[in-house]
Design an enzyme around this catalytic site. Sequence first.
Site, short mmCIF file in Angstrom:
data_model
loop_
_atom_site.label_atom_id
_atom_site.label_comp_id
_atom_site.label_asym_id
_atom_site.label_seq_id
_atom_site.Cartn_x
_atom_site.Cartn_y
_atom_site.Cartn_z
CD GLU A 39 -3.23 0.70 1.85
OE1 GLU A 39 -3.56 1.36 2.84
OE2 GLU A 39 -3.89 -0.25 1.43
CG ASP A 43 -1.03 5.31 -0.92
OD1 ASP A 43 -1.63 4.44 -1.58
OD2 ASP A 43 -1.48 5.83 0.11
CB SER A 288 -5.50 1.75 -1.07
OG SER A 288 -6.09 1.41 0.16
#
Length: 309
Positions: A39, A43, A288
């Site tokens: 994650e 990002d 996400s």
Amino acid sequence: NPSDFDIFFGNYSKGQVGERPTLISIDGGTLDSGGDIAESSLDLQYVLGLVGKKQEVLLYQVGDPVEGASFNNLLDGLDGSYCTFEGGDDPTQDGQYPDPLPGGSQVQEDCGGKPTAFVISTSYGYQEADLTPAYMQRQCAEYGKLSLTGVTFVYSSGDAGVSGRDNVCLDDQGEQVVGGTRFSPTFPGGCPYVVSVGATQVVPGHKVTDPESAVFQRFPSGGGFSNVFARPSFQAGAVANYLKEFPPPYASPAVYNATSRAFPDVAANGLNYSVALDGEFRLVSGTSASAPTFASILSAINDVRLALG
């Protein structure tokens, strides 16, 4: 992993290789969310790639691996008045620093003074039922307060549709139970002072230029209506039209609160993002992915507006 960034940019954004945008780490530790390295890599690779090499990117890190931390800990670091307000942080939810647990960080918690980005994107969240209404209302008001200074907070709407994690919904008392009959909204996505981002996808067999669909492969995009926050006036027309033209086949208020703040506000593609992890590309999906992508678009808009004065 810095070498993963070179692999990612070398494949998708060749102008970035060797000239990564400035990345500033704010303190140490990790946000204890149950997430993994995929994650964070997702990002940062997409944000850094999309905003371009001349825009500065800040990485906010809160907590330590022992106790973890919360969004309140982040807000404490940004706003000293929020940090010092008597009776503010909740020790059952927010990290207490110096960490009293064995092996925990002994660094004093930051209390205001940390640099504030124009757009702050977060891919984590709670269910409203995890927290008390007072806790959420206090935090939501802080997002509104900081928004008045020019900060935009972007939160993912969740990856469980209208339910909570593992398809857990609410019973008549608002408790999270297997087999619950009421929808379980997310937070902070239900706060009216943040931008809540859902996920879409390209329909299999369609071109990328065709209209997208709400995501239906791998996960359902989070959405619904808050049980805590009233509907803001800016949503009145859109939600009234939605309830008229596309009424959900569920009873309100028995199943969901049709009079409250609706979310998400916007959506972006959230399926099958290619991410470099440990030297190889893997596919990652979720809101996400759509949240930092939309935040990058906002950053580009801000960049143009700032350039024009």
